[in-house]
Motif scaffolding. Sequence first.
Motif, mmCIF file in Angstrom:
data_model
loop_
_atom_site.group_PDB
_atom_site.id
_atom_site.type_symbol
_atom_site.label_atom_id
_atom_site.label_comp_id
_atom_site.label_asym_id
_atom_site.label_seq_id
_atom_site.Cartn_x
_atom_site.Cartn_y
_atom_site.Cartn_z
ATOM 1 N N LEU A 50 -21.791 41.528 19.183
ATOM 2 C CA LEU A 50 -22.113 42.871 19.673
ATOM 3 C C LEU A 50 -21.137 43.911 19.121
ATOM 4 O O LEU A 50 -21.545 45.014 18.734
ATOM 5 C CB LEU A 50 -22.091 42.887 21.203
ATOM 6 N N SER A 51 -19.849 43.562 19.077
ATOM 7 C CA SER A 51 -18.873 44.520 18.553
ATOM 8 C C SER A 51 -19.117 44.792 17.079
ATOM 9 O O SER A 51 -18.982 45.935 16.614
ATOM 10 C CB SER A 51 -17.455 43.998 18.775
ATOM 11 N N ILE A 52 -19.505 43.767 16.322
ATOM 12 C CA ILE A 52 -19.818 43.968 14.902
ATOM 13 C C ILE A 52 -21.020 44.884 14.741
ATOM 14 O O ILE A 52 -21.032 45.794 13.898
ATOM 15 C CB ILE A 52 -20.058 42.606 14.215
ATOM 16 N N LEU A 53 -22.048 44.693 15.568
ATOM 17 C CA LEU A 53 -23.235 45.533 15.484
ATOM 18 C C LEU A 53 -22.926 46.982 15.870
ATOM 19 O O LEU A 53 -23.452 47.919 15.250
ATOM 20 C CB LEU A 53 -24.336 44.971 16.384
ATOM 21 N N ILE A 54 -22.077 47.164 16.878
ATOM 22 C CA ILE A 54 -21.739 48.530 17.306
ATOM 23 C C ILE A 54 -20.964 49.256 16.206
ATOM 24 O O ILE A 54 -21.297 50.389 15.820
ATOM 25 C CB ILE A 54 -20.938 48.494 18.620
#
Length: 615
Positions: A50-54
């Motif tokens: 999720l952090s990579i996508l954000i």
Amino acid sequence: GSRFAEDDRPAEGRTGLAEECTCAVEFEAQTGLPAGTDRRFSVLHVLLALSILIVGAVEGWYKRALYSTDAISYLDISKAIPRHDWKMVFNALWSPGYPLLIALIRPLFPANAPGEWTAIHVLNLCILLFAWIAFLFLLRSVQPGLSSVSASERRSQGEFLLLAGYSIFLCAEIGIDGPSRISPDPLVDGLFFAAIGASIRMIRLPSAARGTLLGVILGAGYWVKTIFLPVSVVVLIVTGCALLMKRRRLRSAILAAAVWSTLVLPLAAGISWSLGRPTFGESGALNYAFHVNLLPHYTNWQGGPAENGRPIHPTRMLLKDPPLFEFAGPFHNTYPPFGNAVYWYEGYRHFWSARYQAAAIARNLFYLALLLARQPLAYAILGIFAVLLLRPSFRRAWTPRVRSCWPIFLPALLAIGMYVASHLEDRYLAGYLATLAVVPFAALSALQPELPRRRSAIILSVLALAAAASLATADRAAFAAALHHKAYSDDPEWRLAAYLREEGLQPGDKVGAIGGPNAECTWAYVDGLRIVAELGGLPYDPHPGPHAHWWSNRKQNPDSSAEDFWRSSAETQASILKLFQGTGAVAVIAPARSPQANAPGWKSAPGSGVWVYHF
């Protein structure tokens, strides 16, 4: 006792660490679960993804407002696919894999410029997620499982490698490259991660399924970018050598090569048909001519210097001084001189010069050194292992494990070497550098049970700080634009596109441009216009001047055609506009003119700094 050098004797015949070690694949086969997996570990995976996508979404949406030169070429090919323009699709310079994905996702979004922008960036986020999953596959493939340690220690080992890999991935795939660039390079990186992971697993435990998987990954890579052809050969040779060293049969490697060949040949046949002669792709050859043999590039080459030969069918020069070029046919894309460079440059002469080759290698090595010097992660890794290697016991345990990882780092090193020998850009290297950076931490993770928890925490903290510094350096402007809600449509080129639509220009209309080359023409692509002629746009002359430094092959030759046009007499301007009209152009676009210029009929496009003349 290393994973790759381990012999095939039964476990009771082994000694030392080899008696305790099993690879992660074997551990999964015994337990049915990935090594060190529990609910907490799964939650960690989800949070990292999720952090990579954000971060990727912010970088992707706000860093670049324009479609770059390469991007427009790929986007033109994606539009050629549904209209079955196979000559355009099977382009000898731009591979069709990435455009095919764009063509598949575009209909899911509104059929307008903002809808296409959203579709492309959603696709790039999906590719970023794929690259992360492939990177996890690589990490799991290199991760050793220690059957003699407790579950908590296995989890600690897995978390250490995962978190170290996370920092490496952020620095490479967002800090160096990123989803804001409309390019197949992140997809190439993901396929390379997957290929190395599949190769390692096949080396450990050969099987027909693993051979097929490796062949499919390598074949897909060639469809995405032709550089994957020599990279695939390297991976297959390294895999075969590793199997022979382990005294195992080559059947799985031969199967991988066969599957790879069946995927390569159809595309090679299509490119050969389109170009009219046998080829696997011309990107490498043309870039070698540009950047090693110093062939004038990228547009409107009319021939020379003598060693470079002359083009068979160059763009048509309508006027020599100032230079005016026409290229209305035979292609129907946004900017033909760049999108179909192989066609316009056909006839250039190949040659090899030791002096030119040595100069190119020196330039590229210098550029590579500058690239690494700008990466906080490089300093972090050097600092971490400089401290750890001060301990002789650590050196004795860690160094053999690094050497045993040669099937991982050798393909990456050779791939980088290919670029060093020809032409190198940072976006080309992100995946290979990430793979190299994984190796020392994969070896370190094998020592994790003996590594104090506090020391592991310090190492991960240093890597995390390096990743944060990398993102702050590379994407500071993107985060600032996000905070201020800056829209890509506020860019002058998007404003120009909106103005041209208001003025009645329609998709497919032909236009001319003053000043060039016009490969950076977001305004034309957004409106579906075709640039068919330009005043200026002489090829870039890479030959060094008499006082050029050894690391640079660049000579400043700015295009002054726009200034010359505005300074010319009204009669000269009228004659040039008449030549533009003769190419079928319905309008001419020019950079801002001086207030004193006497140019009736020109209109200023608000907010763009550009003037427009309608016929």
